[in-house]
Design an enzyme around this catalytic site. Structure first.
Site, mmCIF file in Angstrom:
data_model
loop_
_atom_site.group_PDB
_atom_site.id
_atom_site.type_symbol
_atom_site.label_atom_id
_atom_site.label_comp_id
_atom_site.label_asym_id
_atom_site.label_seq_id
_atom_site.Cartn_x
_atom_site.Cartn_y
_atom_site.Cartn_z
ATOM 1 N N GLY A 170 0.841 -1.206 0.000
ATOM 2 C CA GLY A 170 0.000 0.000 0.000
ATOM 3 C C GLY A 170 0.869 1.246 0.000
ATOM 4 N N MET A 174 0.434 7.202 3.912
ATOM 5 C CA MET A 174 1.069 6.627 5.106
ATOM 6 C C MET A 174 2.034 5.497 4.734
ATOM 7 S SD MET A 174 0.205 8.257 7.795
ATOM 8 C CE MET A 174 0.406 7.234 9.240
ATOM 9 N N ASN A 193 2.254 -2.138 -4.537
ATOM 10 C CA ASN A 193 0.972 -1.432 -4.670
ATOM 11 C C ASN A 193 0.197 -2.140 -5.767
ATOM 12 O OD1 ASN A 193 -0.276 1.342 -3.665
ATOM 13 N ND2 ASN A 193 -0.942 0.966 -5.752
ATOM 14 N N ASN A 268 -5.933 1.918 10.472
ATOM 15 C CA ASN A 268 -6.844 2.183 11.589
ATOM 16 C C ASN A 268 -7.963 1.144 11.583
ATOM 17 O OD1 ASN A 268 -5.797 4.390 13.004
ATOM 18 N ND2 ASN A 268 -6.540 5.823 11.465
ATOM 19 N N SER A 294 0.410 6.270 14.582
ATOM 20 C CA SER A 294 -0.072 7.652 14.624
ATOM 21 C C SER A 294 1.037 8.622 14.256
ATOM 22 C CB SER A 294 -0.590 8.006 16.017
ATOM 23 O OG SER A 294 -0.975 9.368 16.034
ATOM 24 N N LYS A 349 -5.233 2.644 19.735
ATOM 25 C CA LYS A 349 -5.171 3.662 18.657
ATOM 26 C C LYS A 349 -6.558 4.267 18.435
ATOM 27 C CE LYS A 349 -3.690 6.298 15.419
ATOM 28 N NZ LYS A 349 -4.554 6.473 14.346
ATOM 29 N N HIS A 352 -6.980 6.645 21.177
ATOM 30 C CA HIS A 352 -6.123 7.796 20.837
ATOM 31 C C HIS A 352 -6.898 8.735 19.906
ATOM 32 C CE1 HIS A 352 -3.557 9.777 17.837
ATOM 33 N NE2 HIS A 352 -2.591 9.831 18.743
ATOM 34 N N ASN A 353 -7.528 8.153 18.900
ATOM 35 C CA ASN A 353 -8.233 8.988 17.921
ATOM 36 C C ASN A 353 -9.431 9.693 18.530
ATOM 37 O OD1 ASN A 353 -6.352 8.038 16.155
ATOM 38 N ND2 ASN A 353 -7.817 7.616 14.532
ATOM 39 N N GLU A 356 -8.114 12.479 20.252
ATOM 40 C CA GLU A 356 -7.741 13.431 19.178
ATOM 41 C C GLU A 356 -8.962 14.272 18.746
ATOM 42 O OE1 GLU A 356 -5.506 11.613 15.807
ATOM 43 O OE2 GLU A 356 -7.125 12.376 14.555
ATOM 44 N N TYR A 357 -10.096 13.606 18.548
ATOM 45 C CA TYR A 357 -11.324 14.310 18.150
ATOM 46 C C TYR A 357 -11.676 15.380 19.196
ATOM 47 C CZ TYR A 357 -13.105 11.143 14.431
ATOM 48 O OH TYR A 357 -13.308 10.433 13.291
HETATM 49 C C1 6PG Z 1 -3.119 9.712 13.543
HETATM 50 C C2 6PG Z 1 -4.463 10.091 13.033
HETATM 51 C C3 6PG Z 1 -4.745 9.357 11.769
HETATM 52 C C4 6PG Z 1 -5.853 9.994 10.962
HETATM 53 C C5 6PG Z 1 -7.200 9.900 11.598
HETATM 54 C C6 6PG Z 1 -8.165 10.896 10.983
HETATM 55 O O1 6PG Z 1 -3.052 9.346 14.708
HETATM 56 O O2 6PG Z 1 -2.159 9.822 12.788
HETATM 57 O O3 6PG Z 1 -5.434 9.777 13.975
HETATM 58 O O4 6PG Z 1 -4.898 8.026 12.071
HETATM 59 O O5 6PG Z 1 -5.546 11.304 10.763
HETATM 60 O O6 6PG Z 1 -7.691 8.639 11.339
HETATM 61 O O7 6PG Z 1 -9.384 10.487 11.370
HETATM 62 P P1 6PG Z 1 -10.706 11.157 10.882
HETATM 63 O O8 6PG Z 1 -10.655 11.176 9.373
HETATM 64 O O9 6PG Z 1 -11.768 10.274 11.421
HETATM 65 O O10 6PG Z 1 -10.689 12.524 11.431
#
Ligand code: 6PG
Length: 632
Positions: A170, A174, A193, A268, A294, A349, A352-353, A356-357
């Site tokens: 892939g 990332m 790929n 993810n 991340s 993770k 974590h997200n 993050e939100y």
């Molecule tokens: C990270 C981010 C990454 C990605 C999110 C965005 O830790 O590097 O979290 O995994 O930016 O998945 O998520 P959304 O598109 O749901 O905002």
């Protein structure tokens, strides 16, 4: 490289090993010389060694293998016939295994002709019986003369040297960034790929062409060639969209994999999918490791935070590699570690997200208050945020927000031209469903997800704003006191965000016996990842002393004051017409969490009234259920 030549006694491993070492100009060692005196005596008497006898010998050898590898390589002759012995020797830098294969009668003839060796030929039967043939490594037949065997081996080793030690599938943002990070760290790599006519064509080849300096990089667009280019056991990182794409990719790879190979899902993925895939592949002897990654594009390229979980021994085989490419914490330690069993890496993770939100939403609400309620210009807001970027409010997300507030198109802030519909890919909502499943209060982080859902309803919002004619009021008194309160409110909200996220991790970890180490998780989130911050750095120490952030004495001291600022800011904001979902949820969560006597007794009475659901009494600790006929 350290080469281990092995086989049963009499297969010629010492002769072949010595010759090979000569040809390669590296030292030769005889494994038998590393046995304890007790073992040597036992063998001389013809007493078979037990696994217990062998353990100190194997550990000693493993130690030496690491040293020899650092010193430029060696050849070791040794009879590591069982997989569990080889597992010990495989720890750390992995040796190259060379098996000398031959049938029992040929070996027996050789032993019968041998003089002055302490091994009793009577043990041969037990050696053949206990031998477990590996699926990896090089194999040569012992029927040819030693010189020919060594020539064959040199050929095989040359071919093997051209094999990559790691593969990435892939080449999206990332995958490509991680691949380049791996190459920069001297890891020989194969990349793949898929080929989709007119859409994704020769993608891997283009990565190669764009990076001519990486000579140990090979690119493929067919799976059989890609897998064949990898040394065994094969280690392949999937960097593809989560969901069904992962299942399809696993099934496409499977016919080309062997027992002992390791697949790593760095996307993810939902942790329950990871558990299912690990079980599916375990049946085939292939390891499936879920690794949260991340850091976005820059992190992947320069040093992400990596959260691998699953079979511990398999993770230990890839950890040295992850340690090379991961970000480093303040003390120089890599921001990666074995997280725990099953899909716990993808689980954390996901959490974590969702933190993050909430962190992003909290910043957004602070920005909204400054822009609409305080009527500050983007430049003034930039200055306020920059001033927060020192000390305990500092974070990566705050830093990038400052950068965003600095980008103009002509005279206009680019931000003002971005449509206010916040997208999401799923990790936030998975966290909510998981929190509901485990009964963990998750309002604060859930509200961050919901705020994005509200934002998405742009058309309805426009219609409703016309219908209600609500316009946020501007503040009539001085801004300075509010700005000071806002900083404290913001920080208080962040503590609650983290508390809520970590409390979900604790609940799930306790339920499954994952034994997650929250201080270590906070540590690997201090750099590389999106939620790295000064607060996370403090959390490393706080979690070392207890499982709840909010109950740490230092946090209690700070929150006793700052929660009032959060209440004040929320009250001001919402009474002046601004939606502050995460700030509001945070103060509600906090006040609810510190209320010893809540009004939930009324809920219980109502439930008992209409449904005879019963209730417990404060004056009866036995847990007995009571029911009352309420209508009087
Ligand atoms: C990270 C981010 C990454 C990605 C999110 C965005 O830790 O590097 O979290 O995994 O930016 O998945 O998520 P959304 O598109 O749901 O905002």
């Amino acid at each position: 490289m350290v080469i281990i030549v092995y086989g049963v006694t009499g297969s010629g491993k010492t002769t072949v090993g010595k010759l090979l070492a000569d040809k390669l100009n590296i030292p030769f060692y005889d494994g038998d010389h590393f046995h304890t005196a007790v073992n040597v005596e036992k063998m001389r008497k013809g007493i078979p060694l037990t696994d217990e006898d062998r353990l100190p010998w194997l550990e000693n050898l493993q130690d030496h293998i690491q040293t020899w590898s650092r010193e430029g390589g060696a050849v070791l002759a040794c009879s590591a016939l069982k997989e569990e012995y080889r597992k010990i020797l495989n720890k750390g830098v992995q040796p190259v295994w060379v098996l000398l294969e031959g049938n029992k009668s040929l070996v027996k003839d050789r032993l019968d002709n041998r003089v002055g060796h302490f091994m009793n030929p009577a043990l041969l039967d037990s050696q053949f019986a206990s031998f477990e043939e590996p699926t990896y490594g090089l194999k040569v037949a012992i029927s040819s003369p030693p010189e020919e065997i060594v020539a064959q081996l040199i050929n095989l080793l040359e071919h093997m040297n051209k094999l990559s030690s790691f593969g990435v599938i892939g080449m999206g943002v990332m995958g490509k960034s991680l691949a380049l990070n791996l190459c920069s760290n001297g890891i020989s790599l194969s990349i793949y790929n898929r080929h989709i006519a007119n859409v994704e064509e020769r993608v891997a080849a283009k990565v190669l062409a764009d990076n001519p300096n990486f000579t140990e990089l090979q690119g493929f667009d067919t799976i059989p060639e890609f897998v064949a280019s990898l040394a065994s056991p094969k280690k392949i990182l999937l960097m593809i969209p989560s969901g069904v794409a992962v299942d399809l990719q696993v099934d496409e790879l499977l016919p080309f994999l062997s027992a002992g190979d390791i697949l790593i899902d760095g996307g993810n993925s939902f942790y329950k999918d990871t558990n299912r895939r690990a079980r599916y592949l375990a049946d085939k002897g292939v390891f499936f490791i879920g690794a949260g990654v991340s850091g976005g594009e820059e992190g992947a390229l320069k040093g992400p935070s990596i959260m691998p979980s699953g079979d511990k021994e398999a993770v230990e085989k890839i950890l040295p590699l992850f340690e090379k490419i991961a970000a480093k914490d303040a003390s120089g330690k890599p921001c990666t570690a074995y997280i725990g069993p099953e899909g716990s890496g993808h689980f954390i993770k996901m959490v974590h997200n969702s933190i993050e939100y909430a962190e992003m939403q909290a910043l957004t609400e602070a920005y909204f208050l400054m822009r609409k309620y305080l009527n500050l210009s983007p430049v003034e807001i930039y200055d306020v945020f920059r001033s927060w970027q020192s000390g305990e409010t500092a974070s990566y997300l705050l830093d990038i927000t400052c950068d965003i507030l600095n980008v103009y198109e002509g005279e206009e802030l680019l931000l003002d031209k971005i449509l206010d519909r916040a997208a999401q890919k799923g990790t936030g909502s998975w966290s909510i469903t998981t929190a509901l499943e485990y009964g963990v209060p998750y309002g604060v982080l859930a509200d961050a997800v919901m705020a994005r859902a509200v934002s998405f309803r742009k058309t309805q919002r426009i219609a409703a704003s016309r219908a209600y004619e609500v316009k946020p009021d501007q503040r009539s008194s001085a801004n300075e006191p509010f700005l000071a309160a806002l900083k404290d409110a913001y920080q208080c909200c962040r503590v609650v965000n983290h508390e809520v996220g970590f409390s979900l991790m604790k609940e799930v970890s306790d339920t499954h016996g994952w034994d997650l180490d929250f201080s270590e998780i906070a540590r690997i989130w201090t750099n590389g990842c999106i939620i790295r911050s000064s607060l996370m750095e403090s959390a490393v120490g706080w979690f070392a002393e207890g499982d709840s952030l909010m109950m740490h004495p230092e946090v209690i001291r700070r929150m006793k004051i700052s929660h009032q600022k959060l209440a004040y800011v929320v009250a001001e904001g919402i009474t002046h017409g601004l939606a502050l979902p995460v700030f509001s949820a945070a103060i509600n969560y906090f006040l609810g969490a510190i209320t010893a006597d809540s009004p939930a007794n009324l809920i219980q009475a109502q439930r008992d009234y209409f449904g005879a659901h019963t209730y417990e009494r404060v004056d009866d600790a036995s847990g007995k259920k009571f029911h009352t006929i309420w209508k009087r």
